[in-house]
Design an enzyme around this catalytic site. Structure first.
Site, PDB file in Angstrom:
ATOM      1  N   THR A  22      69.899  -8.507   0.127  1.00 16.09           N
ATOM      2  CA  THR A  22      69.248  -7.353  -0.495  1.00 16.09           C
ATOM      3  C   THR A  22      68.985  -7.696  -1.948  1.00 16.09           C
ATOM      4  OG1 THR A  22      70.359  -5.714   0.869  1.00 16.09           O
ATOM      5  CG2 THR A  22      69.703  -4.992  -1.299  1.00 16.09           C
ATOM      6  N   ASP A  79      64.686  -3.365  -2.561  1.00 14.21           N
ATOM      7  CA  ASP A  79      63.730  -3.862  -1.564  1.00 14.21           C
ATOM      8  C   ASP A  79      63.979  -3.060  -0.293  1.00 14.21           C
ATOM      9  OD1 ASP A  79      65.137  -6.263   0.533  1.00 14.21           O
ATOM     10  OD2 ASP A  79      66.291  -5.243  -1.030  1.00 14.21           O
ATOM     11  N   ARG A 127      64.257  -4.583   3.098  1.00 13.21           N
ATOM     12  CA  ARG A 127      64.523  -5.386   4.302  1.00 13.21           C
ATOM     13  C   ARG A 127      65.980  -5.278   4.702  1.00 13.21           C
ATOM     14  NH1 ARG A 127      62.945 -11.674   4.377  1.00 13.21           N
ATOM     15  NH2 ARG A 127      60.889 -10.754   4.702  1.00 13.21           N
ATOM     16  N   LYS A 149      67.145   2.017   0.849  1.00 13.17           N
ATOM     17  CA  LYS A 149      68.413   1.583   0.262  1.00 13.17           C
ATOM     18  C   LYS A 149      68.827   2.419  -0.934  1.00 13.17           C
ATOM     19  CE  LYS A 149      67.594  -3.055   1.839  1.00 13.17           C
ATOM     20  NZ  LYS A 149      67.665  -4.477   1.626  1.00 13.17           N
ATOM     21  N   GLY A 165      74.897  -4.860   0.942  1.00 16.01           N
ATOM     22  CA  GLY A 165      76.076  -5.203   1.726  1.00 16.01           C
ATOM     23  C   GLY A 165      75.904  -4.733   3.155  1.00 16.01           C
ATOM     24  N   SER A 206      71.920 -10.375  -2.603  1.00 11.63           N
ATOM     25  CA  SER A 206      71.642 -11.815  -2.574  1.00 11.63           C
ATOM     26  C   SER A 206      70.501 -12.175  -3.512  1.00 11.63           C
ATOM     27  CB  SER A 206      71.322 -12.255  -1.154  1.00 11.63           C
ATOM     28  OG  SER A 206      70.210 -11.527  -0.688  1.00 11.63           O
ATOM     29  N   ASP A 266      64.091 -14.769  -2.414  1.00  9.82           N
ATOM     30  CA  ASP A 266      65.316 -14.708  -1.627  1.00  9.82           C
ATOM     31  C   ASP A 266      64.944 -14.337  -0.190  1.00  9.82           C
ATOM     32  OD1 ASP A 266      67.810 -12.229  -1.143  1.00  9.82           O
ATOM     33  OD2 ASP A 266      68.044 -14.383  -0.867  1.00  9.82           O
ATOM     34  N   SER A 281      65.855 -10.731   1.179  1.00 11.84           N
ATOM     35  CA  SER A 281      65.161  -9.535   0.691  1.00 11.84           C
ATOM     36  C   SER A 281      63.698  -9.652   1.036  1.00 11.84           C
ATOM     37  CB  SER A 281      65.278  -9.412  -0.825  1.00 11.84           C
ATOM     38  OG  SER A 281      66.585  -9.643  -1.235  1.00 11.84           O
TER      39      SER A 281
END
Lengths: 234, 277
Positions: free
Chosen positions: B44, B60, B62, B76, B90, B172, B209, B212
């Site tokens: 994330t 984000d 995803r 989120k 997480g 991440s 990343d 994400s």
């Protein structure tokens, strides 16, 4: 009277089939400050008398009309401390419902749950019934609701009702004055008039409390707003 | 007199100093029968920034299940109270349930006090719950809101530690997002600048990343209003196919057509009646 011998134990029926302690609880309610609830076409109005025994009381510190969730509120007649306990329980029940079902609790569901709590206290050992009757006003799905919850655990849906001192004359007054097409503003006016019927002394914005529940949610009217409505009556 | 050792300063590129040490450690640990703790990727990018009039939170959209994208447009940024919102990285279930439980408790508290809740209160409740579970609840949160004391922004780690900062990133993609913040953050930004900064930080996370991706959601909290912008920026719209790969009937010429009938013999017939009474 044979009743007398059965009046001290909550969990014993009297020969005539009554639980006398609950009758006495209802008397405690009938001796409490008057409160009124009116269901209008676009909302619900709750009003109550908040007379303090002394002018030294800080009346802003304690309220009788309280929100339970954003869209449900309630008021009482009877013993204040018992009301506090039920208010806390009602708020917690509403949150628990939301965490499980992910929707704001419907008014009828909340009333059922609160009434179950009140009923528990009429069938347990070592406790006494709550000395309050509650008026619960809510708004779900474009519909207003008004419920009354008694110390016995019974609950009723009302179009308009009065509780506490002189509730009979209050109900008679409402029977004459109520009609289905009332709007919230008219309902507030009618509620204040109903309270005025049994009011001793001068009614001011500090010794009554009014709450309204509409599409936008439940809120208690400010003293300034109450003052405006009172001015319209005189 | 202690002799000064001449240290060679590392010049350019990745430092492989510790690789040999790690290999030795891994071997030692394996002899005892354990394994070195693995870094848990949280897939994330979430971040938050304090600007002149309030807070901007970004995330984000995803949700990943290992190497697979489970949800291309998940939300989120969670509601805590009318003036406080929380981004969660997480384990999705952990962030969802933790924020809901604290939101419920905060509403009860707010009804009892008769006031709008403080961000510090939400922070306290979250960290005390996460510490109680000793890090087993995998929720890394960015908590932001505006209360009577002004705008506040906290980052909360799964084990229960918190930091109160003017800009935070988690997940991440946090390094990519933090790089953008470190470069362009200023105190007392205007709302549009702050929104652009957060959008760029999340975009850095999305594009650099793997954990994400998809859209950028923003939440702008000020004293008088909350703008929940979902989506604020659809950075990864699915492309439209430019060509039609369907072949018309008759493209392939038919040379020969033979029909073979299957001779099936009825061997057994049973009837099972349904009880529709």
């Amino acid at each position: 009277m044979a009743e007398r011998g059965y009046s001290f134990s909550l969990t014993t029926f009297s020969p005539s089939g009554k639980l006398v302690q609950i009758e006495y609880a209802l008397s405690a309610v009938a001796a409490g400050a008057p409160s009124v609830g009116i269901k209008a076409s676009n909302g619900v109005v709750l009003a109550t008398e908040k007379k303090q025994k002394s002018i030294l009381y800080d009346e802003t510190s304690v309220h009788k009309v309280e929100p339970i969730t954003k869209h449900i509120g309630m008021v009482y007649s009877g013993m204040g401390p018992d009301y506090r306990v039920l208010l806390k329980k009602a708020r917690k029940l509403a949150q628990q419902y939301f965490l499980v079902y992910q929707e704001p609790i419907p008014t009828a569901q909340l009333v059922q749950r609160i009434s179950s709590v009140m009923q528990e206290y009429t069938q347990s050992g070592g406790v006494r019934p709550f000395g309050v009757s509650l008026l619960i006003a809510g708004w779900d799905d474009a519909c207003p609701f008004l419920f009354q919850s008694d110390p016995s655990g019974a609950y009723f849906a009302w179009k308009a009702t009065a509780m506490g001192k002189n509730y009979m004359s209050g109900k008679t007054f409402l029977e004459k004055r109520y009609n289905m097409d009332l709007e919230v503003d008219d309902a507030i006016h009618t509620a204040i008039l109903t309270l005025k019927e049994s009011f001793e002394g001068q009614m001011t914005e500090d010794n009554i409390e009014v709450g309204i529940c509409t599409e936008t949610g439940f809120r208690r009217l400010t003293t300034a707003e109450v003052k405006d409505y009172l001015a319209a009556i005189v | 007199m202690a002799t000064l050792s001449v240290c060679q300063p590392p010049f350019g590129g990745f430092s492989f100093e510790y690789c040999k040490r790690n290999a030795v450690l891994a071997a030692e640990v394996a002899k005892v029968g354990c394994s070195i703790p693995a870094a848990r990727k949280t897939g994330t990018t979430i971040c938050g920034v304090v600007f002149k009039d309030g807070i901007v939170l970004g995330a984000d959209t995803r949700a990943t299940e290992g190497m697979i994208v489970a949800d291309k447009n998940c939300s989120k940024i969670h509601y805590i109270s009318p003036n406080i919102y929380c981004c969660g990285a997480g384990t999705a279930a952990d962030t969802e349930m933790t924020t809901q439980i604290i939101s419920s408790n905060l509403e009860l508290h707010s009804l009892s006090t008769g006031r709008l809740p403080l961000v510090a209160t939400a922070n306290r409740m979250l960290k005390q719950m996460l510490f109680r579970y000793q890090g087993h609840i995998g929720a890394a949160l960015v908590l932001g809101g505006v209360d009577c004391n002004g705008p506040h922004l906290y980052s909360i780690y799964p084990h229960g530690s918190t930091d109160k900062l003017p800009y935070v990133t988690m997940g991440s993609g946090s390094l990519a997002a933090m790089a953008v913040f470190e470069d362009r953050y200023e105190q007392d930004m205007e709302e549009e600048d702050a929104k652009r900064l957060v959008r760029d930080a999340i975009a850095a996370g999305i594009f650099n990343d793997l954990g994400s991706g998809s859209n950028i959601d923003l939440c702008v909290i000020t004293k008088n209003k909350v703008d929940y912008l979902r989506p604020h920026d659809m950075a990864n719209l699915k492309g439209i196919r430019t060509g039609n790969y369907k072949y018309k009937r008759g493209t392939t010429g038919v040379l020969l057509k033979t029909v073979t009938k299957l001779d099936l013999e009825v061997v057994e017939e049973t009837v099972q009646t349904m009880d529709t009474s």
